[in-house]
Enzyme design. Structure first.
Site, mmCIF file in Angstrom:
data_model
loop_
_atom_site.group_PDB
_atom_site.id
_atom_site.type_symbol
_atom_site.label_atom_id
_atom_site.label_comp_id
_atom_site.label_asym_id
_atom_site.label_seq_id
_atom_site.Cartn_x
_atom_site.Cartn_y
_atom_site.Cartn_z
ATOM 1 N N ARG A 1 -3.159 3.766 0.758
ATOM 2 C CA ARG A 1 -2.226 3.170 1.554
ATOM 3 C C ARG A 1 -1.948 1.465 0.820
ATOM 4 N NH1 ARG A 1 -0.919 5.046 6.468
ATOM 5 N NH2 ARG A 1 -0.226 2.918 7.208
ATOM 6 N N HIS B 1 28.513 10.040 -21.077
ATOM 7 C CA HIS B 1 29.203 8.707 -20.538
ATOM 8 C C HIS B 1 28.340 7.433 -20.635
ATOM 9 C CE1 HIS B 1 32.350 11.386 -18.976
ATOM 10 N NE2 HIS B 1 31.316 12.071 -18.454
ATOM 11 N N GLU C 1 5.998 6.591 -12.393
ATOM 12 C CA GLU C 1 5.104 5.809 -11.326
ATOM 13 C C GLU C 1 3.744 5.921 -11.611
ATOM 14 O OE1 GLU C 1 5.129 7.214 -7.313
ATOM 15 O OE2 GLU C 1 5.897 9.422 -7.799
ATOM 16 N N LYS D 1 0.748 4.432 -0.866
ATOM 17 C CA LYS D 1 1.390 5.773 -0.471
ATOM 18 C C LYS D 1 2.555 5.670 0.579
ATOM 19 C CE LYS D 1 1.099 10.371 -0.225
ATOM 20 N NZ LYS D 1 1.916 10.966 -1.469
ATOM 21 N N CYS E 1 -1.098 -1.044 3.347
ATOM 22 C CA CYS E 1 -2.318 -1.421 3.914
ATOM 23 C C CYS E 1 -3.018 -0.471 4.933
ATOM 24 C CB CYS E 1 -2.050 -2.970 4.761
ATOM 25 S SG CYS E 1 -1.659 -4.227 3.873
ATOM 26 N N TRP F 1 -2.076 -3.989 0.197
ATOM 27 C CA TRP F 1 -1.255 -3.870 -0.513
ATOM 28 C C TRP F 1 -0.383 -5.250 -0.383
ATOM 29 C CZ3 TRP F 1 4.345 -4.034 -0.549
ATOM 30 C CH2 TRP F 1 4.921 -3.509 -1.710
ATOM 31 N N LYS G 1 8.373 10.844 -11.269
ATOM 32 C CA LYS G 1 6.984 11.036 -11.366
ATOM 33 C C LYS G 1 6.312 10.622 -12.565
ATOM 34 C CE LYS G 1 6.034 12.131 -8.333
ATOM 35 N NZ LYS G 1 6.972 12.480 -7.138
ATOM 36 N N ASN H 1 -1.380 -4.763 9.248
ATOM 37 C CA ASN H 1 -0.635 -3.977 8.399
ATOM 38 C C ASN H 1 0.798 -4.291 9.013
ATOM 39 O OD1 ASN H 1 0.819 -2.056 7.057
ATOM 40 N ND2 ASN H 1 0.044 -0.408 8.271
ATOM 41 N N GLY H 2 1.637 -4.931 7.941
ATOM 42 C CA GLY H 2 2.889 -5.184 8.339
ATOM 43 C C GLY H 2 3.397 -6.635 7.858
ATOM 44 N N GLU I 1 13.470 13.614 -10.123
ATOM 45 C CA GLU I 1 12.052 13.934 -9.510
ATOM 46 C C GLU I 1 11.155 13.733 -10.567
ATOM 47 O OE1 GLU I 1 10.616 13.245 -6.694
ATOM 48 O OE2 GLU I 1 8.555 14.149 -7.157
#
Ligand code: M6R
Length: 613
Positions: free
Chosen positions: A27, A509, A493, A608, A2, A73, A490, A99-100, A486
């Site tokens: 955000r 395995h 997402e 983000k 947010c 968000w 990438k 925000n929170g 990584e």
């Protein structure tokens, strides 16, 4: 998560807030809203992006010199027009953005319902504005006192900004566990979740501290108090950022710009900190706590997501070069078990944003237990940077694409510098190897440029071959294992293809059962130490008809004959390989996502800066 923007002054608030929200869209971007005060309180809200709100509200009467805005968000309640912020009090006098998360909102909501309050949305935030209204009415409190009283009853995290129809020249703002910055202009004030929406208007900023409440009023100096009503003396900082850093600079997406910035950002991270000819590494934060670092019984690295992958590379570097035991922890797991942490430990928090809630909580726990805390952070002045005992910025500049790229290489560069510094201090590295690593580090930016310029066309071709797959596997050994993780992160997402990263030897395995002609397998095969073994792993994939894309050192012959495609990177010493081998994986995921029609800068469901636990 947010983004908040607010304005108070003589200009039109609406365009300033829209512009600011666009800068903060990274955000959160599922719904947006703005409240403008001009005799009456007008609220405009829309599910979707800031541009949707702009299109909807621009033809309406948005005139006014004071306003608050929010890009969301979703946590509590679907992303729709009603749940979007700002939320109004029942008497329509107050509007608030948040925000929170208000964790005890259910309890507060039922108590307020009993007092006759009615709620329109499913959000936790609406409860807070009703609570402020209730206290304001009941005890005839000023806006700031009602906000303070309300916040003492709240459990959770918040950055809030509130406006009041009866106080048209005043904004009240507060924060706990979510960031808030106040920009000071010429007889005007700007507020935002970070500095990016503010720098085109002012460089003078106040970063609110934990549990502080600010009263921002036209014609008066800003007043900051603690939640216990004690007057604070805020520091006004000059923020060193320019507007070009926040633009795409000719690229279609920020992610692509940021991938291509890496030669420069890695060089910036090393600037003034390393001299290969004279053989030194300088890191102010480490110098400050040299004894603690050299005598630490172990180092714990706490992070999330991509930063956690950097931490894993840090573990390999610190253990190989400085011979210090390292434990890498998901910050969220470290926080919510009862870890053994003592004053002999050093806890390194790694975070691009410096605001990740899980990492912040882990850090607080480490501080409580007396450990030395060190931050490796990108965003200057962020909460983690301010909470830690010492730290180093990676100096990558604003990273706006949700998928982290230049922050990863910045973090790995910084961790390499730290490992070298500690290795020298602890005398665990030979002079020759130390010098070789320093000289190699110096030329890494050039080698990153080479990877970027030589492979793009080939990578686009491979992306086209992969774009319709539903799964992918990433394999690597040693320093390339975190790179495999990584690469997989990438891809999933931004392109929504399911992908997993594994140590190459672990494939047999279990994951090998997944391999058939439909499974692309990316093998980061630049290792010299386990070269034969990685070749065997590739053979095992090929024997099961897997489709192999291998990252190899230039001039490599054997793998080139077995793999379906190879992407070459320049040779370097093994500890520095991740700084090169990750680049083709970033480009691959970018092009695959583009071919699948995805918005790479704003992938679905993500944000983000993850400021909720
Ligand atoms: O700001 P931080 O580095 O603390 O963020 C941690 C993760 O949320 C972040 O790396 C996330 O995984 C990225 N989207 C990865 O590209």
């Amino acid at each position: 998560m947010c983004g908040i923007v607010a304005y108070l002054g003589k200009k039109e608030a609406f365009p300033i807030i829209i512009n600011g929200l666009k800068r903060l869209e990274y955000r959160g971007y599922d719904s947006t809203g703005i409240a403008i005060l001009n005799n009456e309180l007008k609220v405009f809200k829309k599910a979707g992006k800031v541009s949707d709100l702009e299109a909807y509200a621009s033809p309406l009467d948005t005139i006014g010199n004071i306003g608050i805005g929010h890009t969301r968000w979703a946590t509590h309640g679907k992303p729709n027009d009603t749940n979007a912020h700002p939320h109004k009090s029942g008497n329509s006098r107050l509007a608030l953005v948040h925000n929170g998360i208000i964790e005890n909102y259910k309890y507060l909501k039922s108590a307020l319902k009993e007092l006759g309050h009615h709620f329109d949305s499913e959000t936790d935030t609406e409860v807070l504005v009703h609570l402020i209204e209730e206290l304001q009415k009941r005890d005839d409190l000023s806006l700031e006192d009602a906000v303070r009283e309300a916040l003492t009853r709240v459990v959770g995290a918040y950055a809030i900004v509130v406006i009041d129809k009866d106080n048209p020249t005043k904004i009240v703002a507060a924060r706990k566990d979510s960031p808030l910055v106040i920009g000071i202009g010429n007889e005007e004030y700007y507020l935002a979740s970070d500095a990016t929406p503010l720098i085109e208007y002012t460089k003078k900023m106040i970063y609110l501290n934990e549990e502080e409440i600010a009263v921002v009023e036209l014609g008066k100096p800003i007043e900051v108090k603690s939640i216990d009503n004690i007057i604070q003396s805020p520091t006004i900082q000059e923020v060193d950022m320019n507007i070009e850093e926040l633009e795409k600079g000719g690229y279609d997406y920020f992610m692509m710009k940021e991938i291509h910035q890496q030669p420069a950002t890695v060089a910036d991270c090393m600037r003034g900190r390393i001299n290969a000819e004279e053989g030194w590494v300088h890191l102010g934060g480490v110098n400050q706590y040299e004894g603690k670092f050299t005598n630490a019984s172990r180092i714990i690295m706490a992070a999330c997501g991509t930063s956690w992958h950097s931490a894993l590379i840090g573990e390999y570097l610190f253990e190989e070069l400085a011979r210090i035991p390292v434990e890498v922890e998901y910050a969220s797991e470290l926080r919510y078990r009862n870890p053994v942490l003592t004053e002999n430990d050093v806890v390194i928090a790694i975070s691009q944003s410096g605001e990740t809630a899980d990492t912040l909580s882990a850090l607080r726990l480490a501080k409580e237990r007396g450990a030395l805390t060190y931050g490796i952070v990108n965003v200057v002045g962020s909460s983690i940077a301010r909470l830690t005992d010492a730290g180093s910025y990676i100096h990558a500049g604003p990273e706006i694409g949700v998928a982290s790229t230049k922050a990863f290489t910045g973090q790995v560069t910084l961790l390499t510098l730290m490992a070298l510094k500690l290795a020298k201090l602890r005398n665990t590295i030979s002079e020759d190897y130390y010098r070789q690593l320093l000289f190699e580090l110096k030329v890494i930016p050039k080698k990153i440029s080479q990877v970027l310029s030589q492979n793009e066309a080939h990578i686009k071709y491979i992306a086209n071959e992969i774009k319709d797959k539903t799964n992918a596997l990433y394999l690597g050994r040693g320093y390339n294992f975190p790179v495999a993780l990584e690469g997989a992160l990438k891809l999933k997402e931004i392109s929504y293809i399911h992908a997993e990263g594994y140590p190459a030897a672990e494939m047999k395995h279990g994951p090998i059962a997944l391999i058939d002609e439909n499974m692309p397998v990316f093998v980061i095969a630049t290792n010299k130490s386990a070269y034969e073994k990685i070749i065997s792993n590739i053979q095992e994939v090929k024997a099961r008809k897997g489709y192999v894309i291998a990252i190899v050192i230039e001039g490599e012959k054997t793998i080139s004959e077995i793999a379906d495609h190879v992407i070459e990177i320049p040779d370097t010493v093994e500890p520095l390989v991740p700084l090169l081998s990750v680049i083709p994986l970033q480009l691959l995921s970018y092009y695959i996502a583009i071919l699948r029609g995805c918005n790479v800068d704003q992938p679905r469901n993500l944000a983000k800066s993850v400021t909720v636990e």
